[in-house]
Design a protein around this motif. Structure first.
Motif, PDB file in Angstrom:
ATOM      1  N   ASP A   7     -61.465 -44.434 -70.388  1.00 13.59           N
ATOM      2  CA  ASP A   7     -60.294 -43.881 -71.080  1.00 13.59           C
ATOM      3  C   ASP A   7     -60.075 -42.423 -70.714  1.00 13.59           C
ATOM      4  O   ASP A   7     -60.973 -41.588 -70.807  1.00 13.59           O
ATOM      5  CB  ASP A   7     -60.442 -43.986 -72.594  1.00 13.59           C
ATOM      6  N   LEU A   8     -58.858 -42.145 -70.281  1.00 11.50           N
ATOM      7  CA  LEU A   8     -58.536 -40.781 -69.882  1.00 11.50           C
ATOM      8  C   LEU A   8     -57.506 -40.162 -70.816  1.00 11.50           C
ATOM      9  O   LEU A   8     -57.699 -39.057 -71.315  1.00 11.50           O
ATOM     10  CB  LEU A   8     -58.028 -40.793 -68.432  1.00 11.50           C
ATOM     11  N   VAL A   9     -56.419 -40.888 -71.070  1.00 10.77           N
ATOM     12  CA  VAL A   9     -55.266 -40.267 -71.718  1.00 10.77           C
ATOM     13  C   VAL A   9     -55.591 -39.802 -73.134  1.00 10.77           C
ATOM     14  O   VAL A   9     -55.399 -38.629 -73.480  1.00 10.77           O
ATOM     15  CB  VAL A   9     -54.072 -41.240 -71.728  1.00 10.77           C
ATOM     16  N   ILE A  10     -56.102 -40.726 -73.962  1.00 10.13           N
ATOM     17  CA  ILE A  10     -56.381 -40.350 -75.343  1.00 10.13           C
ATOM     18  C   ILE A  10     -57.456 -39.281 -75.396  1.00 10.13           C
ATOM     19  O   ILE A  10     -57.317 -38.264 -76.077  1.00 10.13           O
ATOM     20  CB  ILE A  10     -56.767 -41.603 -76.157  1.00 10.13           C
ATOM     21  N   THR A  11     -58.516 -39.497 -74.633  1.00 12.01           N
ATOM     22  CA  THR A  11     -59.603 -38.528 -74.620  1.00 12.01           C
ATOM     23  C   THR A  11     -59.112 -37.158 -74.168  1.00 12.01           C
ATOM     24  O   THR A  11     -59.528 -36.124 -74.694  1.00 12.01           O
ATOM     25  CB  THR A  11     -60.717 -39.020 -73.665  1.00 12.01           C
ATOM     26  N   TYR A  12     -58.219 -37.160 -73.193  1.00  6.99           N
ATOM     27  CA  TYR A  12     -57.683 -35.908 -72.652  1.00  6.99           C
ATOM     28  C   TYR A  12     -57.098 -35.035 -73.756  1.00  6.99           C
ATOM     29  O   TYR A  12     -57.297 -33.820 -73.771  1.00  6.99           O
ATOM     30  CB  TYR A  12     -56.619 -36.263 -71.613  1.00  6.99           C
ATOM     31  N   PHE A  13     -56.384 -35.665 -74.698  1.00  9.71           N
ATOM     32  CA  PHE A  13     -55.730 -34.868 -75.731  1.00  9.71           C
ATOM     33  C   PHE A  13     -56.678 -34.440 -76.842  1.00  9.71           C
ATOM     34  O   PHE A  13     -56.449 -33.429 -77.489  1.00  9.71           O
ATOM     35  CB  PHE A  13     -54.553 -35.643 -76.347  1.00  9.71           C
ATOM     36  N   ILE A  14     -57.721 -35.202 -77.090  1.00 11.37           N
ATOM     37  CA  ILE A  14     -58.540 -34.898 -78.264  1.00 11.37           C
ATOM     38  C   ILE A  14     -59.973 -34.521 -77.908  1.00 11.37           C
ATOM     39  O   ILE A  14     -60.866 -34.601 -78.737  1.00 11.37           O
ATOM     40  CB  ILE A  14     -58.548 -36.075 -79.265  1.00 11.37           C
ATOM     41  N   SER A  15     -60.199 -34.128 -76.651  1.00  9.85           N
ATOM     42  CA  SER A  15     -61.537 -33.639 -76.337  1.00  9.85           C
ATOM     43  C   SER A  15     -61.492 -32.119 -76.373  1.00  9.85           C
ATOM     44  O   SER A  15     -60.604 -31.504 -75.800  1.00  9.85           O
ATOM     45  CB  SER A  15     -61.983 -34.132 -74.960  1.00  9.85           C
ATOM     46  N   GLY A  16     -62.436 -31.547 -77.060  1.00  8.89           N
ATOM     47  CA  GLY A  16     -62.494 -30.087 -77.135  1.00  8.89           C
ATOM     48  C   GLY A  16     -63.072 -29.514 -75.852  1.00  8.89           C
ATOM     49  O   GLY A  16     -63.361 -30.245 -74.907  1.00  8.89           O
ATOM     50  N   THR A  17     -63.247 -28.200 -75.829  1.00  8.91           N
ATOM     51  CA  THR A  17     -63.741 -27.568 -74.611  1.00  8.91           C
ATOM     52  C   THR A  17     -65.119 -28.065 -74.227  1.00  8.91           C
ATOM     53  O   THR A  17     -65.414 -28.260 -73.056  1.00  8.91           O
ATOM     54  CB  THR A  17     -63.786 -26.039 -74.786  1.00  8.91           C
ATOM     55  N   GLY A  18     -65.964 -28.292 -75.203  1.00  6.60           N
ATOM     56  CA  GLY A  18     -67.331 -28.667 -74.875  1.00  6.60           C
ATOM     57  C   GLY A  18     -67.534 -30.163 -74.764  1.00  6.60           C
ATOM     58  O   GLY A  18     -68.657 -30.617 -74.545  1.00  6.60           O
ATOM     59  N   SER A  19     -66.468 -30.945 -74.937  1.00  4.61           N
ATOM     60  CA  SER A  19     -66.693 -32.390 -75.011  1.00  4.61           C
ATOM     61  C   SER A  19     -65.932 -33.146 -73.930  1.00  4.61           C
ATOM     62  O   SER A  19     -65.257 -34.115 -74.213  1.00  4.61           O
ATOM     63  CB  SER A  19     -66.311 -32.892 -76.400  1.00  4.61           C
ATOM     64  N   GLN A  20     -66.030 -32.650 -72.705  1.00  4.55           N
ATOM     65  CA  GLN A  20     -65.390 -33.393 -71.612  1.00  4.55           C
ATOM     66  C   GLN A  20     -66.145 -34.681 -71.324  1.00  4.55           C
ATOM     67  O   GLN A  20     -67.368 -34.727 -71.405  1.00  4.55           O
ATOM     68  CB  GLN A  20     -65.394 -32.526 -70.361  1.00  4.55           C
ATOM     69  N   THR A  21     -65.388 -35.712 -71.002  1.00  9.02           N
ATOM     70  CA  THR A  21     -66.027 -36.949 -70.552  1.00  9.02           C
ATOM     71  C   THR A  21     -65.856 -37.040 -69.041  1.00  9.02           C
ATOM     72  O   THR A  21     -65.154 -36.228 -68.440  1.00  9.02           O
ATOM     73  CB  THR A  21     -65.392 -38.175 -71.209  1.00  9.02           C
ATOM     74  N   LEU A  22     -66.480 -38.064 -68.457  1.00 15.24           N
ATOM     75  CA  LEU A  22     -66.428 -38.197 -67.005  1.00 15.24           C
ATOM     76  C   LEU A  22     -64.990 -38.273 -66.478  1.00 15.24           C
ATOM     77  O   LEU A  22     -64.626 -37.525 -65.561  1.00 15.24           O
ATOM     78  CB  LEU A  22     -67.237 -39.428 -66.589  1.00 15.24           C
ATOM     79  N   PRO A  23     -64.130 -39.135 -67.056  1.00 15.01           N
ATOM     80  CA  PRO A  23     -62.754 -39.190 -66.527  1.00 15.01           C
ATOM     81  C   PRO A  23     -62.015 -37.857 -66.668  1.00 15.01           C
ATOM     82  O   PRO A  23     -61.338 -37.446 -65.732  1.00 15.01           O
ATOM     83  CB  PRO A  23     -62.089 -40.279 -67.364  1.00 15.01           C
TER      84      PRO A  23
END
Lengths: 350, 264, 291
Positions: free
Chosen positions: B205-221
């Motif tokens: 998942d990229l789109v949803i995570t992109y909007f709600i991931s903070g600075t320290g919580s990047q995921t692989l995508p």
């Protein structure tokens, strides 16, 4: 009857998933006359459906030729062939109304809507479904769907109609009624029918001519009465109706089986190996003939079906007798009388 | 006709696979300037990923390594954590809901069968920004937790749809797990196929995570997305190849387990 | 319903009800509310009604604070067009292949179906990145064209690249529903059509397409929904020429920080998707009634 359809030396092989070759049509020669009702009869796998599909064009034959009215159809695609088919599953278009289904052949050749409606109404009338044109196939009963399939196939007035076990999905009563109706319709329309079935009774009831097939070949072709009374081979005799076969050697107008059973034959029967065919209805309970003992009596309503073990030994003989108060029961001794002149002899068949 | 259809299918599969093959091949190309001009085999980009490269100080700046290997590792860790929790939650809740609507007839049942479709049908960008506003309005810090919550909304719906479709085609008696063939398949589906699907969708998942991931919580995508946005670099080929490889292994494993279950 | 099953049911349904009403309905409601709120200075929001967010998009802005900018409408139309073309191309690519696979022997079918779904498991961003590699001027396409002495076509950062990228990532979405429809197609219907004299194209239009319509419609909707609101593909491959409505939303939220306006744009996407869904369900109901 002038010839309408001529099939010459048709052959077709299939490869099974295991990689074996299977000869579905193994040299078929057949003619169908104008307006004739021909039935292809045989057990499953005998090639009757392949032959029908080859005429329709769904299967290409490997060699041989198919001509209709002097026109070579062999390499034509199905839509280029002036024959129509009634499918076993009916293959009605589920997304179209009954009327549009029936008018499909006219629609695809560009007939004007107003003409089409007239022809469709006419075809629906012929099969007795005049008022169901606006329904969808899913709203019809099995018998009605069958009639729609029929109307759809005859609407464009083909010269030849192919029917692939069209009655097999119907229940027994409806099937018998439809047999008569179909034969009647064929007569009125004057269209030649090639009808595929594995039901010998159906074949005997409806056909002008029966073609018995086996392993991709024609075993025997002839009028129903001939096929029934005068089978050419053991296979035909056994496939069509119940039968008693006596294989043995003919001497002095009498056939003697290996078990020692003696059957009197029509005068002038040539000597040598032969098989005599006696249908269960050919016997009567009498005083002279084949003596034996009833091993099983099956009540069939008006008739009684007896299995009789002949005193001479050998397999049981099947006999149909009228049921009556004094009819024989299990274990009773009987004598089976028959008319030697009516015994059919397959010369040379052992 | 038949030959042209086969040719078409051949081109179709070429279209599907050629791009993936391009990535894999060029992840071993040592030419860092024009990645598609073959310059010799190298494992440098893979080494670079794990911070053991030697060309980091190349005077010509030919090899540009990741700014930070720890960032990549952190993103991977985040992805795995999120996927694990999300999979657990969504399979449990989604399956329970599917069981409820297939086993029982109750008032409001159609509200559930219809309503559960919505999160799946909602464009993910709408859900993403909606969650962003929602979390900021209720004053919730963006973190791994917000990512997990966000992914659970649509994954629960996804699990529900898949399980419901599966249950609809299943004999109700099989839920009692009678030890026959169907029960075995159902167990494999529940314990292998379903979690695997949920896990992969969460990992991707990229789109949803992109909007709600903070600075320290990047995921692989999101991490790769930000790398790709900054331009093409040879290391991305290496990461991408590893991801492709991992996906193929996971997918093949799932398929194999499935086939084994249905053969039993 | 006995108290026991009632309890059972409550146990099964309460988690989902609780969770989705807070974290799914909550965001939906709040985004709808935001879309009619006043954007504050410095990226904030003022809790007062404001209809010019939509006015800015559709052209009834007051002309003072908010100006009608036809660019949003243009980009919306472009997004619809690109999504539509993506659907059509996916359909054209998948339809023949679905037929081809449906006619294969059982074992080969499984293999090829697996091959089609396999890339779906590889990360979306990785698959898009592959096209960046191929399309960039020094990429595979350029290299191949240069090698034979030709000028490479400029595809990257055009709408063509966006369509290409979306087609590529959405192919499995189209293929699977389409295949299940093609696979269950009754072959005897095709034979019946030919038997009644229909030329192959007539059979295709009058029988095959209507019979596989559920798959066509299902696949189209499933591709259209993520395509129309997409911002990843245009972001990576589209450049300025290929911007879509999704990019506008993203911009408003993450760079311009005008959340109310971004919400209004998101509501427009949702409206488009709802319209597509309703069209689909209406058709499906009609088809269902016809069956």
């Amino acid at each position: 009857m002038p010839d309408l359809l001529t099939i010459a030396a048709a052959r077709r092989a299939f490869t099974t998933p295991e990689g074996k070759t299977f000869q579905a049509l193994d040299g078929i020669d057949l003619t169908v006359g104008d307006g004739e009702f021909v039935t292809l009869l045989g057990p499953s796998g005998c090639g009757k459906t392949t032959l029908l599909r080859a005429i329709a064009g769904f299967e290409q034959i490997d060699s041989g030729s198919i001509t209709l009215d002097g026109r070579d159809l062999t390499r034509l695609a199905p839509h280029q062939r002036p024959v129509n088919t009634v499918f076993q599953s009916y293959a009605l278009f589920p997304h179209m109304t009954v009327a549009r289904n029936v008018g499909y052949a006219l629609e695809v050749r560009g007939m004007a809507r107003s003409d089409r409606e007239r022809w469709v109404a006419d075809a629906l009338d012929k099969v007795g479904l005049g008022d169901l044109g606006t329904r969808k196939p899913s709203q019809l009963s099995g018998g009605q769907r069958q009639r729609v399939a029929l109307a759809r196939a005859i609407v464009a007035e083909p010269r030849l109609l192919l029917l692939d076990e069209p009655l097999s999905a119907l229940d027994r009563n409806l099937r018998q009624a439809m047999q008569i109706e179909l034969k009647d319709l064929q007569h009125r329309l004057g269209i030649a029918f090639v009808f595929v079935t594995h039901d010998q009774e159906e074949a005997l009831t409806m056909s002008d001519r029966i073609v018995v097939m086996r392993s991709g070949r024609i075993e025997q072709a002839g009028a129903p009465r001939d096929i029934f009374r005068r089978p050419a081979t053991r296979f035909v005799a056994e496939f069509i109706g119940e039968t008693n076969l006596f294989a043995g050697r003919v001497q002095n107008g009498t056939l003697v089986t290996d078990a020692g059973q003696r059957i009197d034959l029509p005068a002038g029967t040539p000597e040598g190996l032969a098989t005599a065919v006696l249908r269960p209805t050919d016997f009567a309970l009498g005083t002279s003939g084949i003596p034996g003992r009833v091993t099983r009596a099956v009540y069939l309503g008006a008739d009684l079906h007896l299995h009789v073990a002949p005193d001479s030994g050998g397999p049981d003989i099947g006999v149909v007798a009228r049921d009556a108060a004094n009819a024989p029961r299990n274990g009773d001794r009987v004598t089976l009388a028959y008319d030697p002149a009516s015994v059919h002899v397959m010369a040379g068949v052992a | 006709m038949k030959i042209s259809l086969t040719a078409f299918a051949g081109l179709f599969f070429l279209f599907i696979y050629a791009p993936l093959i391009v990535i894999v091949v060029y992840s071993f190309n040592s030419n860092p300037v024009n990645m598609l001009v073959w310059d010799g085999f190298t494992l440098d980009w893979y080494k670079g990923l794990f911070g053991i490269g030697e060309r980091t100080l190349d005077p010509n700046q030919r090899a540009v390594y990741l700014e930070s290997t720890p960032q990549l590792i952190a993103a991977l860790k985040n992805s795995l954590t999120v996927a694990a929790v999300t999979t657990l939650f969504s399979t449990l809740v989604g399956t329970a809901t599917a069981l409820a609507v297939t086993r029982y007839r109750f008032r409001g049942r159609t509200v559930y069968t219809g309503g559960m479709m919505l999160p799946m049908m909602m464009p993910d960008i709408v859900l993403g920004v909606g969650l962003l506003i929602f979390f900021s309005t209720i004053g919730m810090q963006l973190s791994l937790l917000t990512i997990i919550i966000g992914q659970c909304t649509f994954l629960t719906s996804y699990v529900f749809i898949v399980v419901q479709a599966r249950l609809a085609g299943l004999d109700p008696a099989l839920e009692e797990a009678s030890a026959d063939l169907g029960a075995n398949e159902w167990t494999t589906f529940r314990k292998v196929t379903l979690p695997q699907l949920a896990f992969i969708i969460s990992m991707d998942d990229l789109v949803i995570t992109y909007f709600i991931s903070g600075t320290g919580s990047q995921t692989l995508p999101t991490f790769i997305f930000s790398m790709v946005r900054r331009g093409v670099k040879p290391e991305i080929n290496a990461i991408a190849t590893l991801i492709i490889l991992a996906s193929i292994i996971i997918a093949a494993l799932g398929l194999w387990l499935n086939a084994r279950a249905s053969r039993k | 319903m006995t108290p026991r099953t009632r309890g059972h049911l409550a146990l099964l349904l309460s988690p989902v009800t609780l969770f989705l009403s807070v974290f799914f309905l909550g965001p939906l409601i709040i985004i709808a509310v935001y879309s009619v709120l006043t954007p504050g200075l410095y990226g904030g929001v003022e809790w007062s009604f404001y209809h010019w967010n939509f006015g800015r998009i559709f052209g009834w802005a007051d002309g003072l604070v908010e100006v009608f900018e036809p660019v949003y409408l243009q980009i919306l139309l472009r997004s619809l067009g690109l999504a539509f073309l993506t659907v059509i191309i996916c359909l054209i690519l998948c339809y023949p292949v679905a037929f081809w696979i449906a006619r294969l022997p059982q074992r080969a079918r499984i293999v090829f179906l697996f091959l089609i779904t396999l890339p779906f498991f590889a990360s979306l961003i990785v698959r898009l990145y592959a096209w960046l590699l191929i399309l960039k001027p020094s990429g595979l396409l350029g290299t191949v064209f240069n090698a034979v002495g030709l000028e490479a076509p400029e595809i990257l950062y055009t709408q063509t690249a966006v369509i290409l990228g979306m087609v590529y990532i959405f192919i499995p979405f189209m293929f699977l529903p389409l295949f299940s429809s093609v696979d269950t197609l009754d072959r005897s219907l095709i034979e019946a059509s030919a038997d009644l004299g229909a030329k192959p194209w007539q059979t295709f239009v009058k029988v095959i397409v209507p019979q596989t319509l559920p798959g066509i419609a299902g696949g189209s909707v499933i591709v259209f929904i993520p395509a129309v609101g997409n911002f990843i593909v245009p972001d990576v491959l589209g450049g300025a020429q290929g911007l879509m409505i999704g990019n506008m939303v993203e911009q408003q939220f993450l760079s311009s920080r005008n959340w109310p306006f971004g919400s209004a744009l998101a509501m427009v996407i949702m409206a488009v998707v709802l319209a597509a869904l309703m069209l689909f369900t209406a058709r499906a109901c009609k088809a269902g009634a016809a069956r």
